[in-house]
Design an enzyme around this catalytic site. Structure first.
Site, PDB file in Angstrom:
ATOM      1  CD  GLU A  40      -2.358  -1.305   2.812  1.00  0.00           C
ATOM      2  OE1 GLU A  40      -2.230  -0.350   3.600  1.00  0.00           O
ATOM      3  OE2 GLU A  40      -2.938  -2.353   3.121  1.00  0.00           O
ATOM      4  NE  ARG A  66       6.269   9.627   2.829  1.00  0.00           N
ATOM      5  CZ  ARG A  66       5.760  10.594   3.603  1.00  0.00           C
ATOM      6  NH1 ARG A  66       6.032  11.854   3.330  1.00  0.00           N
ATOM      7  NH2 ARG A  66       5.029  10.305   4.648  1.00  0.00           N
ATOM      8  NE  ARG A  92       4.817  15.575   3.584  1.00  0.00           N
ATOM      9  CZ  ARG A  92       6.077  15.436   3.921  1.00  0.00           C
ATOM     10  NH1 ARG A  92       6.994  16.207   3.377  1.00  0.00           N
ATOM     11  NH2 ARG A  92       6.436  14.516   4.789  1.00  0.00           N
ATOM     12  CB  CYS A 138      -1.641  36.725   8.267  1.00  0.00           C
ATOM     13  SG  CYS A 138      -2.072  37.588   6.768  1.00  0.00           S
TER      14      CYS A 138
HETATM   15  N1  LLP Z   1      -1.610   2.209   4.332  1.00  0.00           N
HETATM   16  C1  LLP Z   1      -2.159   2.782   5.416  1.00  0.00           C
HETATM   17  C2  LLP Z   1      -3.075   2.011   6.245  1.00  0.00           C
HETATM   18  C3  LLP Z   1      -1.855   4.129   5.733  1.00  0.00           C
HETATM   19  O1  LLP Z   1      -2.393   4.696   6.814  1.00  0.00           O
HETATM   20  C4  LLP Z   1      -0.969   4.865   4.910  1.00  0.00           C
HETATM   21  C5  LLP Z   1      -0.626   6.265   5.202  1.00  0.00           C
HETATM   22  C6  LLP Z   1      -0.417   4.225   3.782  1.00  0.00           C
HETATM   23  C7  LLP Z   1      -0.752   2.899   3.535  1.00  0.00           C
HETATM   24  C8  LLP Z   1       0.521   4.924   2.851  1.00  0.00           C
HETATM   25  O2  LLP Z   1       1.694   5.308   3.476  1.00  0.00           O
HETATM   26  P1  LLP Z   1       2.917   5.838   2.602  1.00  0.00           P
HETATM   27  O3  LLP Z   1       3.364   4.702   1.719  1.00  0.00           O
HETATM   28  O4  LLP Z   1       2.440   6.980   1.796  1.00  0.00           O
HETATM   29  O5  LLP Z   1       3.936   6.209   3.598  1.00  0.00           O
HETATM   30  N2  LLP Z   1       0.526  13.238   5.459  1.00  0.00           N
HETATM   31  C9  LLP Z   1       1.723  12.575   5.930  1.00  0.00           C
HETATM   32  C10 LLP Z   1       1.679  11.072   5.686  1.00  0.00           C
HETATM   33  C11 LLP Z   1       0.485  10.389   6.296  1.00  0.00           C
HETATM   34  C12 LLP Z   1       0.405   8.918   6.011  1.00  0.00           C
HETATM   35  C13 LLP Z   1      -0.884   8.326   6.483  1.00  0.00           C
HETATM   36  N3  LLP Z   1      -1.070   6.931   6.193  1.00  0.00           N
HETATM   37  C14 LLP Z   1       2.939  13.242   5.291  1.00  0.00           C
HETATM   38  O6  LLP Z   1       2.773  14.168   4.519  1.00  0.00           O
HETATM   39  O7  LLP Z   1       4.074  12.871   5.584  1.00  0.00           O
END
Ligand code: LLP
Length: 434
Positions: free
Chosen positions: A288, A291, A327, A358
């Site tokens: 899954e 990023r 971020r 602001c």
């Molecule tokens: N699977 C589940 C159950 C998740 O909660 C998430 C991300 C992913 C997969 C994907 O994770 P990734 O491969 O993208 O790391 N807004 C934050 C990141 C929040 C991630 C939330 N869950 C940021 O900008 O760093």
């Protein structure tokens, strides 16, 4: 590796001069490289060769329907978290038959929508949720496919706000209670046990926590296979990307120059460590990642408004702000900032790079050194393809930015800049104020 590099003095995305994109569509604008996303997808799939893998792109990272279509064309399903995300996949001309539905608070309406569209499986976060899914499936006369999310209590060593696999997090069911949760699931008439899931956190830069988590839950996964005939194991997402040397990391030479013991996580090293642990399970493996798939495939273009020289401090004020890319304000995260026109004859500038909002928090970088740039010149925020536009908002009545997709020498607007009229379309003045 990515497809943002200078061609002569000008920063290009694939074969497109980014200044031309800014000229046509204005700023702030997100620009994405289709080739980089395809490479990321292919490298991950190859890195796990030897396993039966299904890649479910975590679309919360970037849910533009053109991006979803691109990943669907490559063969990906989606890790989705809301009815809105289900509808986005459908709007992209795809389906959710290879997608999984995660999240701690799925509503009855969302569960119904997922079932009506033949979701691959629900990733269940709690026992009350299991009861709710059983109930909704019953009203439709179907059995809902599920996997239970296990919280392996492993420290992902990442930012506190994006750690999810520790026992103090709201996510999943602790390993020691998981057997009871599966037993409860097996008794529901409208639940079909299909798999097991975990996800320990985001922006992981070492493979060790992934290995620790897989090793910790693998014996239980094998038991589930024997007892309930589960067919898949989702190991979640979380693979980190390069933020600090973002531009340089587009070149193989940068990777070759990294000391062997400090080499960043790659899909190849991730696969090499995990395939031997996963293969003996004989299950389909779901991934899954969000990023990793899109992070280095996107930049945010912005124009310099002013260079304000203060007493002992310079401020580079740009037209992007914390509403466009939240971020840095939210996680103190680092994004490399580079000029679109590189000129080695310019002096270096040390400045705080800030937006026009602001609040002091509207700051992208403190005391950052970059080539001196002045009013009207363009810069790019690197590694902005994941959780960039997806987390943007309209604070200060700033419109949502435009988004552009590049493929080779072609580029097209995939999301027009929002207009003022669109921003206030749902607002109204009540009769009692008229
Ligand atoms: N699977 C589940 C159950 C998740 O909660 C998430 C991300 C992913 C997969 C994907 O994770 P990734 O491969 O993208 O790391 N807004 C934050 C990141 C929040 C991630 C939330 N869950 C940021 O900008 O760093």
């Amino acid at each position: 590796m990515h497809h943002f590099q200078y061609s002569g003095h000008n920063l290009n995305c694939e074969s497109v001069d980014l200044a031309a994109v800014a000229k046509l569509y204005g700023t702030p604008t997100y620009v994405y490289s289709a080739a980089t996303m395809a490479d990321n997808y292919t490298r991950l799939a190859r890195g796990l060769a030897g396993l039966d893998v299904q890649l479910c792109f975590a679309m919360k990272a970037n849910s533009n329907i053109a991006i979803l279509r691109h990943f669907a064309n490559l063969g990906a399903g989606f890790d989705l978290v809301s009815g809105g995300e289900i509808r986005r996949v459908l709007a992209a001309g795809s389906n959710v038959k290879t997608s999984v539905f995660a999240g701690v608070g799925k509503t009855e309406a969302e569960i119904k929508l997922a079932l009506q569209n033949d979701i691959f499986a629900f990733h269940v976060e709690s026992e009350p949720e299991l009861a709710r899914i059983n109930h909704v499936a019953g009203t439709l006369g179907v059995r809902a496919p599920i996997a239970i999310r296990i919280n392996p209590d492993v420290d992902a060593h990442t930012h506190a706000k994006i750690t999810t696999g520790k026992s103090g997090n709201k996510f999943g069911i602790p390993l020691k209670h998981a057997a009871a949760a599966y037993e409860a699931a097996s008794k529901y008439p409208h639940i079909q046990i299909k798999g097991v899931q975990m996800h320990i956190g985001s922006q992981l830069t070492s493979v060790a926590p992934f290995v620790e988590a897989v090793e910790k839950v693998a014996p239980f996964v094998a038991e589930l296979k024997a007892q309930y005939g589960i067919t898949y194991f989702s190991i979640g997402g979380g693979m980190g990307i390069i933020y600090k040397d973002a531009l340089a990391s587009g070149e193989q030479a940068w990777w070759d120059a990294q000391p062997a013991d400090q080499r960043p996580l790659t899909p190849e090293s991730y696969g090499a460590a995990l395939v031997p642990l996963l293969q003996p399970l004989g299950l389909k493996i779901l991934l899954e990642h969000g990023r990793f798939m899109v992070g280095n495939a996107g930049v945010l273009l912005s124009r310099v408004e002013h260079l304000k020289r203060g007493a002992g401090k310079n401020f580079l004020i740009v037209d992007a702000a914390m509403n466009d890319l939240v971020r840095p304000a939210m996680y103190d995260s680092y994004h490399e900032i580079v000029p679109l026109h590189r000129d080695s004859s310019r002096r270096a500038l040390v400045a705080d790079i800030v937006g026009p909002i602001c609040e002091s928090g509207d700051c992208f970088a403190k005391d950052r050194q970059l080539q001196e740039v002045g009013e009207g010149e363009l810069v790019a925020f690197m590694s902005a393809g994941a959780y960039g536009y997806a987390m943007a908002n309209r604070y200060n009545t700033r419109a949502m930015a435009a988004e552009v997709l590049v493929k080779g020498s072609a580029f097209e607007l995939i999301n027009a800049r929002e207009t003022f009229e669109q921003m206030i379309a749902n607002e109204k003045i009540p009769a009692f104020l008229k």
